[in-house]
Design a protein around this motif. Structure first.
Motif, short mmCIF file in Angstrom:
data_model
loop_
_atom_site.label_atom_id
_atom_site.label_comp_id
_atom_site.label_asym_id
_atom_site.label_seq_id
_atom_site.Cartn_x
_atom_site.Cartn_y
_atom_site.Cartn_z
N SER A 153 0.85 -1.19 0.00
CA SER A 153 0.00 0.00 0.00
C SER A 153 0.89 1.24 0.00
CB SER A 153 -0.92 0.00 1.23
OG SER A 153 -0.17 -0.12 2.44
N VAL A 154 0.29 2.35 -0.43
CA VAL A 154 0.99 3.63 -0.40
C VAL A 154 -0.05 4.73 -0.37
CG1 VAL A 154 1.17 3.78 -2.93
CG2 VAL A 154 2.79 5.04 -1.49
N GLY A 155 0.22 5.79 0.36
CA GLY A 155 -0.66 6.95 0.39
C GLY A 155 0.14 8.21 0.20
N ASP A 156 -0.41 9.16 -0.56
CA ASP A 156 0.33 10.39 -0.83
C ASP A 156 -0.66 11.53 -1.03
OD1 ASP A 156 2.16 12.31 -1.41
OD2 ASP A 156 3.05 11.31 -3.14
N GLY A 157 -0.93 12.26 0.05
CA GLY A 157 -1.80 13.43 -0.05
C GLY A 157 -3.21 13.14 -0.50
N GLY A 158 -3.75 12.00 -0.13
CA GLY A 158 -5.11 11.64 -0.51
C GLY A 158 -5.21 10.71 -1.70
N TRP A 159 -4.09 10.51 -2.41
CA TRP A 159 -4.02 9.51 -3.48
C TRP A 159 -3.48 8.23 -2.87
CZ3 TRP A 159 -6.43 11.77 -7.38
CH2 TRP A 159 -6.36 13.17 -7.48
N PHE A 160 -3.88 7.08 -3.38
CA PHE A 160 -3.50 5.86 -2.67
C PHE A 160 -3.58 4.61 -3.54
CE2 PHE A 160 -8.08 6.48 -1.97
CZ PHE A 160 -8.59 5.25 -2.37
N HIS A 177 -8.36 -5.01 -4.47
CA HIS A 177 -7.28 -4.03 -4.60
C HIS A 177 -7.86 -2.75 -5.19
CE1 HIS A 177 -3.06 -2.96 -4.73
NE2 HIS A 177 -3.19 -2.54 -5.96
N GLU A 178 -7.50 -1.59 -4.60
CA GLU A 178 -8.01 -0.31 -5.06
C GLU A 178 -6.87 0.67 -5.32
OE1 GLU A 178 -10.79 1.15 -2.21
OE2 GLU A 178 -12.06 -0.65 -2.28
N ASN A 179 -7.01 1.45 -6.39
CA ASN A 179 -6.05 2.51 -6.71
C ASN A 179 -6.82 3.80 -6.97
OD1 ASN A 179 -3.09 1.55 -7.14
ND2 ASN A 179 -4.34 -0.07 -8.03
N TYR A 180 -6.35 4.88 -6.40
CA TYR A 180 -6.93 6.19 -6.73
C TYR A 180 -5.78 7.16 -6.98
CZ TYR A 180 -9.67 10.48 -6.53
OH TYR A 180 -10.26 11.68 -6.84
N TRP A 181 -5.51 7.41 -8.28
CA TRP A 181 -4.44 8.30 -8.70
C TRP A 181 -4.92 9.12 -9.90
CZ3 TRP A 181 -0.24 8.47 -5.56
CH2 TRP A 181 -0.01 7.36 -4.74
N GLN A 182 -4.14 10.10 -10.27
CA GLN A 182 -4.47 10.88 -11.45
C GLN A 182 -3.87 10.25 -12.69
OE1 GLN A 182 -3.22 14.94 -10.14
NE2 GLN A 182 -5.33 15.52 -10.58
N GLU A 183 -4.66 10.21 -13.76
CA GLU A 183 -4.16 9.78 -15.06
C GLU A 183 -3.90 11.00 -15.93
OE1 GLU A 183 -6.93 6.89 -16.62
OE2 GLU A 183 -6.08 5.30 -15.34
N ASP A 188 -6.98 18.86 -12.49
CA ASP A 188 -6.45 18.98 -11.13
C ASP A 188 -7.42 18.47 -10.07
OD1 ASP A 188 -4.15 20.04 -12.13
OD2 ASP A 188 -4.72 22.14 -11.76
N GLU A 189 -8.70 18.49 -10.35
CA GLU A 189 -9.71 18.11 -9.36
C GLU A 189 -10.18 16.66 -9.51
OE1 GLU A 189 -12.84 20.90 -9.74
OE2 GLU A 189 -11.68 22.60 -8.98
N MET A 190 -9.74 15.99 -10.56
CA MET A 190 -10.25 14.66 -10.84
C MET A 190 -9.18 13.59 -10.63
SD MET A 190 -13.41 15.00 -11.60
CE MET A 190 -13.77 13.38 -12.30
N GLY A 191 -9.64 12.38 -10.37
CA GLY A 191 -8.77 11.22 -10.27
C GLY A 191 -9.46 10.01 -10.85
N THR A 192 -8.73 8.93 -10.99
CA THR A 192 -9.28 7.68 -11.54
C THR A 192 -9.20 6.59 -10.48
OG1 THR A 192 -8.58 8.29 -13.78
CG2 THR A 192 -9.10 5.96 -13.36
N LEU A 193 -10.36 6.05 -10.14
CA LEU A 193 -10.46 4.97 -9.15
C LEU A 193 -10.60 3.65 -9.89
CD1 LEU A 193 -10.85 4.00 -6.18
CD2 LEU A 193 -13.31 4.41 -6.52
N LYS A 222 -13.58 0.69 -13.35
CA LYS A 222 -12.82 1.94 -13.43
C LYS A 222 -13.78 3.10 -13.52
CE LYS A 222 -9.16 4.05 -16.29
NZ LYS A 222 -8.25 3.79 -17.44
N GLN A 223 -13.52 4.16 -12.75
CA GLN A 223 -14.40 5.31 -12.81
C GLN A 223 -13.64 6.59 -12.49
OE1 GLN A 223 -16.58 3.73 -9.06
NE2 GLN A 223 -17.08 5.91 -9.08
N LYS A 224 -14.09 7.68 -13.13
CA LYS A 224 -13.55 9.00 -12.83
C LYS A 224 -14.32 9.57 -11.65
CE LYS A 224 -10.81 9.19 -16.50
NZ LYS A 224 -9.34 9.27 -16.41
N ILE A 225 -13.60 10.15 -10.71
CA ILE A 225 -14.25 10.71 -9.54
C ILE A 225 -13.41 11.85 -8.99
CG2 ILE A 225 -13.17 8.99 -8.03
CD1 ILE A 225 -15.72 9.05 -6.32
N SER A 226 -14.07 12.93 -8.59
CA SER A 226 -13.32 14.08 -8.10
C SER A 226 -12.69 13.76 -6.74
CB SER A 226 -14.24 15.30 -7.97
OG SER A 226 -15.11 15.16 -6.86
N PHE A 227 -11.62 14.48 -6.43
CA PHE A 227 -10.90 14.28 -5.18
C PHE A 227 -11.83 14.53 -3.99
CE2 PHE A 227 -8.12 15.43 -1.69
CZ PHE A 227 -7.06 14.55 -1.81
#
Length: 234
Positions: A153-160, A177-183, A188-193, A222-227
């Motif tokens: 696991s890893v966490g970095d400022g709300g991304w993980f 297993h879950e990933n939430y990072w920016q693609e 700037d406000e969105m991420g991919t889960l 896979k889904q796009k979701i705001s931070f």
């Protein structure tokens, strides 16, 4: 059903420099022909009546380096209940650095099935954001202390990168297993889960068996979701 996510532990431990539950550190020793380079003592309650005398000795046995210069270390966990050794087993940790900490937590504590959780997660990693944590999921029931699985696991400022667990029965766990990072196409406000590696852990003949429900290492959702929305969900 009860759910538990390692995400919470990431924010508590991986982004925090405070000391954890490590109680003691010893220098190199030799016990019964076993070379021990270092010993950490982790205090953790296994059950209500014996919690004052429950602890784990974490012994560093080997330190090696790959051709790429990555450190690979071998540890042994000695489980003590009521001051007596009950069981032990060895684990491997990659990417170990000198400042790495050991800490632990329980799964599903105080659930409708257990007053004290039969499962713990022991984690090794540098206590700061952005560093990979090595996690060991362990069954600590008195008659069945054993490693169930290892995950990262890893966490970095709300991304993980994380793993979420579900208790299905006394002998069956679910996980994904879950990933939430920016693609690249995220603003700037969105991420991919993403979700992958949905598995069941099943206790059969006193041994834990891992069975994949979805293909290994393959994203099944896979889904796009705001931070902001993501962390309102969390």
């Amino acid at each position: 059903m009860r759910y538990f996510s390692i995400i919470g532990l990431l924010f508590i431990f991986a982004c925090n420099k405070e000391k954890k539950e490590i109680l003691a550190k010893n220098t190199t020793s030799k016990i019964a022909n076993e070379i021990v380079l270092k010993t950490d003592t982790l205090k953790l309650s296994f059950d209500k009546d014996l919690e004052e005398d429950d602890f784990i000795l974490i012994k560093l046995l080997e330190k090696n380096f790959t051709n790429d210069g990555i450190e690979e270390s071998k540890f042994k966990f000695d489980f003590y209940r009521n001051g007596k050794l009950e069981n032990n087993f060895s684990v491997n940790v990659n990417f170990l650095i000198d400042e790495s900490d050991w800490h632990g937590n329980t799964l599903f504590n105080f659930s409708e099935k257990h007053e004290y959780s039969p499962y713990i997660i022991i984690t090794n990693g540098y206590p700061a954001c952005g560093y990979t944590q090595t996690n060991f999921l362990i069954d600590v029931r008195k008659e069945n202390i054993q490693l169930i699985d290892t995950f990262y696991s890893v966490g970095d400022g709300g991304w993980f990168t994380s793993t979420t667990f579900e208790e299905i029965s006394n002998s069956k766990l679910g996980a994904r297993h879950e990933n939430y990072w920016q693609e690249e196409d995220d603003n700037d406000e969105m991420g991919t889960l993403t979700f992958s590696d949905s598995v069941n852990y099943i206790l059969e003949n006193k041994n834990w068996i891992k069975k994949y429900i979805t293909p290994k290492d393959s994203i099944y959702k896979k889904q796009k979701i705001s931070f902001d929305v993501m962390h309102k969900i969390q």
